[in-house]
Design a protein around this motif. Structure first.
Motif, PDB file in Angstrom:
ATOM      1  N   MET A 145     -28.205 106.871  62.672  1.00 38.30           N
ATOM      2  CA  MET A 145     -29.283 107.235  63.591  1.00 38.30           C
ATOM      3  C   MET A 145     -29.515 108.731  63.485  1.00 38.30           C
ATOM      4  O   MET A 145     -28.559 109.509  63.464  1.00 38.30           O
ATOM      5  N   ARG A 146     -30.772 109.121  63.404  1.00 34.53           N
ATOM      6  CA  ARG A 146     -31.107 110.540  63.330  1.00 34.53           C
ATOM      7  C   ARG A 146     -31.089 111.160  64.721  1.00 34.53           C
ATOM      8  O   ARG A 146     -31.040 110.475  65.726  1.00 34.53           O
ATOM      9  N   TYR A 147     -31.141 112.474  64.763  1.00 31.82           N
ATOM     10  CA  TYR A 147     -31.125 113.209  66.028  1.00 31.82           C
ATOM     11  C   TYR A 147     -32.378 112.940  66.843  1.00 31.82           C
ATOM     12  O   TYR A 147     -33.455 112.760  66.293  1.00 31.82           O
ATOM     13  N   MET A 148     -32.197 112.942  68.166  1.00 33.19           N
ATOM     14  CA  MET A 148     -33.315 112.778  69.086  1.00 33.19           C
ATOM     15  C   MET A 148     -33.348 113.971  70.025  1.00 33.19           C
ATOM     16  O   MET A 148     -32.318 114.574  70.300  1.00 33.19           O
ATOM     17  N   GLU A 149     -34.520 114.271  70.513  1.00 35.10           N
ATOM     18  CA  GLU A 149     -34.661 115.300  71.535  1.00 35.10           C
ATOM     19  C   GLU A 149     -35.163 114.609  72.794  1.00 35.10           C
ATOM     20  O   GLU A 149     -36.151 113.872  72.765  1.00 35.10           O
ATOM     21  N   VAL A 150     -34.468 114.828  73.905  1.00 36.08           N
ATOM     22  CA  VAL A 150     -34.809 114.181  75.167  1.00 36.08           C
ATOM     23  C   VAL A 150     -35.108 115.261  76.201  1.00 36.08           C
ATOM     24  O   VAL A 150     -34.298 116.161  76.421  1.00 36.08           O
ATOM     25  N   VAL A 151     -36.278 115.160  76.838  1.00 34.34           N
ATOM     26  CA  VAL A 151     -36.653 116.066  77.916  1.00 34.34           C
ATOM     27  C   VAL A 151     -36.426 115.297  79.207  1.00 34.34           C
ATOM     28  O   VAL A 151     -37.031 114.251  79.426  1.00 34.34           O
ATOM     29  N   TYR A 152     -35.550 115.811  80.047  1.00 34.83           N
ATOM     30  CA  TYR A 152     -35.176 115.107  81.276  1.00 34.83           C
ATOM     31  C   TYR A 152     -35.822 115.767  82.477  1.00 34.83           C
ATOM     32  O   TYR A 152     -35.837 116.991  82.599  1.00 34.83           O
ATOM     33  N   HIS A 153     -36.371 114.924  83.347  1.00 33.61           N
ATOM     34  CA  HIS A 153     -36.693 115.373  84.697  1.00 33.61           C
ATOM     35  C   HIS A 153     -36.563 114.168  85.630  1.00 33.61           C
ATOM     36  O   HIS A 153     -36.678 113.012  85.219  1.00 33.61           O
ATOM     37  N   ARG A 154     -36.285 114.455  86.850  1.00 29.65           N
ATOM     38  CA  ARG A 154     -35.928 113.436  87.828  1.00 29.65           C
ATOM     39  C   ARG A 154     -37.048 112.438  88.104  1.00 29.65           C
ATOM     40  O   ARG A 154     -36.795 111.271  88.385  1.00 29.65           O
ATOM     41  N   GLY A 155     -38.277 112.838  87.980  1.00 29.03           N
ATOM     42  CA  GLY A 155     -39.419 112.019  88.364  1.00 29.03           C
ATOM     43  C   GLY A 155     -39.510 110.698  87.616  1.00 29.03           C
ATOM     44  O   GLY A 155     -39.675 109.634  88.226  1.00 29.03           O
ATOM     45  N   TYR A 156     -39.404 110.709  86.308  1.00 25.81           N
ATOM     46  CA  TYR A 156     -39.552 109.451  85.582  1.00 25.81           C
ATOM     47  C   TYR A 156     -38.320 108.566  85.717  1.00 25.81           C
ATOM     48  O   TYR A 156     -38.431 107.339  85.691  1.00 25.81           O
ATOM     49  N   VAL A 157     -37.155 109.152  85.901  1.00 24.29           N
ATOM     50  CA  VAL A 157     -35.940 108.337  86.112  1.00 24.29           C
ATOM     51  C   VAL A 157     -36.060 107.593  87.446  1.00 24.29           C
ATOM     52  O   VAL A 157     -35.774 106.389  87.521  1.00 24.29           O
ATOM     53  N   GLU A 158     -36.505 108.283  88.492  1.00 22.44           N
ATOM     54  CA  GLU A 158     -36.687 107.636  89.789  1.00 22.44           C
ATOM     55  C   GLU A 158     -37.791 106.578  89.744  1.00 22.44           C
ATOM     56  O   GLU A 158     -37.680 105.527  90.367  1.00 22.44           O
ATOM     57  N   ALA A 159     -38.855 106.834  88.989  1.00 22.93           N
ATOM     58  CA  ALA A 159     -39.951 105.864  88.874  1.00 22.93           C
ATOM     59  C   ALA A 159     -39.495 104.591  88.159  1.00 22.93           C
ATOM     60  O   ALA A 159     -39.871 103.483  88.552  1.00 22.93           O
ATOM     61  N   ILE A 160     -38.669 104.727  87.141  1.00 23.99           N
ATOM     62  CA  ILE A 160     -38.141 103.551  86.427  1.00 23.99           C
ATOM     63  C   ILE A 160     -37.203 102.770  87.341  1.00 23.99           C
ATOM     64  O   ILE A 160     -37.263 101.539  87.408  1.00 23.99           O
ATOM     65  N   TYR A 161     -36.351 103.479  88.085  1.00 24.22           N
ATOM     66  CA  TYR A 161     -35.450 102.815  89.030  1.00 24.22           C
ATOM     67  C   TYR A 161     -36.245 102.050  90.083  1.00 24.22           C
ATOM     68  O   TYR A 161     -35.948 100.896  90.388  1.00 24.22           O
ATOM     69  N   LYS A 162     -37.273 102.679  90.601  1.00 26.15           N
ATOM     70  CA  LYS A 162     -38.106 102.050  91.626  1.00 26.15           C
ATOM     71  C   LYS A 162     -38.838 100.824  91.065  1.00 26.15           C
ATOM     72  O   LYS A 162     -39.008  99.825  91.751  1.00 26.15           O
ATOM     73  N   PHE A 163     -39.239 100.890  89.799  1.00 27.16           N
ATOM     74  CA  PHE A 163     -39.931  99.776  89.158  1.00 27.16           C
ATOM     75  C   PHE A 163     -39.043  98.534  89.080  1.00 27.16           C
ATOM     76  O   PHE A 163     -39.482  97.425  89.335  1.00 27.16           O
ATOM     77  N   PHE A 164     -37.775  98.722  88.722  1.00 24.07           N
ATOM     78  CA  PHE A 164     -36.871  97.586  88.535  1.00 24.07           C
ATOM     79  C   PHE A 164     -36.151  97.148  89.813  1.00 24.07           C
ATOM     80  O   PHE A 164     -35.542  96.086  89.836  1.00 24.07           O
ATOM     81  N   LYS A 165     -36.203  97.942  90.871  1.00 21.30           N
ATOM     82  CA  LYS A 165     -35.536  97.584  92.124  1.00 21.30           C
ATOM     83  C   LYS A 165     -36.366  96.522  92.849  1.00 21.30           C
ATOM     84  O   LYS A 165     -37.556  96.717  93.086  1.00 21.30           O
ATOM     85  N   PRO A 166     -35.753  95.377  93.184  1.00 21.40           N
ATOM     86  CA  PRO A 166     -36.512  94.331  93.880  1.00 21.40           C
ATOM     87  C   PRO A 166     -36.837  94.771  95.306  1.00 21.40           C
ATOM     88  O   PRO A 166     -36.114  95.574  95.906  1.00 21.40           O
ATOM     89  N   PRO A 167     -37.911  94.237  95.872  1.00 19.41           N
ATOM     90  CA  PRO A 167     -38.250  94.568  97.261  1.00 19.41           C
ATOM     91  C   PRO A 167     -37.127  94.150  98.209  1.00 19.41           C
ATOM     92  O   PRO A 167     -36.395  93.190  97.946  1.00 19.41           O
ATOM     93  N   GLY A 168     -36.992  94.851  99.308  1.00 19.17           N
ATOM     94  CA  GLY A 168     -35.914  94.584 100.266  1.00 19.17           C
ATOM     95  C   GLY A 168     -35.917  93.170 100.807  1.00 19.17           C
ATOM     96  O   GLY A 168     -34.867  92.561 101.015  1.00 19.17           O
ATOM     97  N   ASP A 169     -37.116  92.593 101.041  1.00 18.52           N
ATOM     98  CA  ASP A 169     -37.175  91.241 101.607  1.00 18.52           C
ATOM     99  C   ASP A 169     -36.777  90.178 100.577  1.00 18.52           C
ATOM    100  O   ASP A 169     -36.479  89.048 100.925  1.00 18.52           O
ATOM    101  N   ARG A 170     -36.742  90.528  99.304  1.00 23.38           N
ATOM    102  CA  ARG A 170     -36.364  89.555  98.267  1.00 23.38           C
ATOM    103  C   ARG A 170     -34.996  89.845  97.668  1.00 23.38           C
ATOM    104  O   ARG A 170     -34.559  89.169  96.751  1.00 23.38           O
ATOM    105  N   LEU A 171     -34.315  90.851  98.178  1.00 21.67           N
ATOM    106  CA  LEU A 171     -33.026  91.246  97.630  1.00 21.67           C
ATOM    107  C   LEU A 171     -31.999  90.122  97.758  1.00 21.67           C
ATOM    108  O   LEU A 171     -31.219  89.886  96.845  1.00 21.67           O
TER     109      LEU A 171
END
Length: 192
Positions: A145-171
């Motif tokens: 695998m070749r080298y990768m460059e990753v730019v991290y910021h909290r916004g997209y990580v939280e958005a992905i987490y929120k996308f996959f988290k089921p709603p509270g009433d269906r948990l």
């Protein structure tokens, strides 16, 4: 030469005529039995919020030159997979300096597109062999695998987490589904 003389000669030379004939009909080690090959020039997928409304894109993954090959030989199985280029784009931050948050680093200092790459040097390469032809091992696995460059910021990580988290009433129903799936895959002697 008589039949008797021929048998005596074969006996002295330790030559088995029937075995030699059988070997001549046998396939060589590198003869192909089957070959399956798939190729995708370019692909992408995206996570979007509110698909029935605004459909705002959270993140987009773009890849190119995906190849997969399976080769079956007489005593050998070989599976090759490669991915030429890979990049990921952030859709959560407007007017950002870094919309491309993941990309493959280029070796040359010249400016090239994120998906330009050398076909002989893919971003990701994997080869699995069962009984390799060169007999170096019983099973062989090669990964590059070749080298990768990753730019991290909290916004997209939280958005992905929120996308996959089921709603509270269906948990509770999701948890019950996961428990049932786990029980279905347990060996029968472990189920209560």
């Amino acid at each position: 030469m008589t039949e008797q003389q021929r048998r005596e000669l074969y006996e002295v030379l330790d030559y088995d005529e029937k075995a030699a004939i059988a070997e001549s009909f046998e396939l060589p080690k590198d003869a192909l039995k089957a070959k399956i090959q798939a190729e995708l020039k370019r692909g992408s997928f995206a996570l979007k919020t509110d698909p029935h409304g605004l459909a705002k894109e959270i993140i987009c993954v773009v890849f190119d030159e995906f190849q997969a090959t399976g080769i079956q030989r007489r005593d050998n199985l070989e599976i090759l997979t490669s991915l030429g280029g890979f990049s990921m784009y952030d859709g959560t931050a407007k007017d950002t300096l870094f919309p491309q948050i993941v990309h493959v680093k280029q070796d040359s200092p010249t400016l090239r597109s994120a998906t330009d790459h050398d076909p002989n040097d893919p971003f990701f390469y994997m080869k699995f062999e069962n009984n390799p032809l060169d007999e170096r091992a019983d099973t062989a696995l090669t990964i590059r695998m070749r080298y990768m460059e990753v730019v991290y910021h909290r916004g997209y990580v939280e958005a992905i987490y929120k996308f996959f988290k089921p709603p509270g009433d269906r948990l509770e129903s999701v948890e019950a589904l996961l428990v049932n799936m786990t029980l279905c895959y347990l060996p029968s002697h472990l189920c209560y």
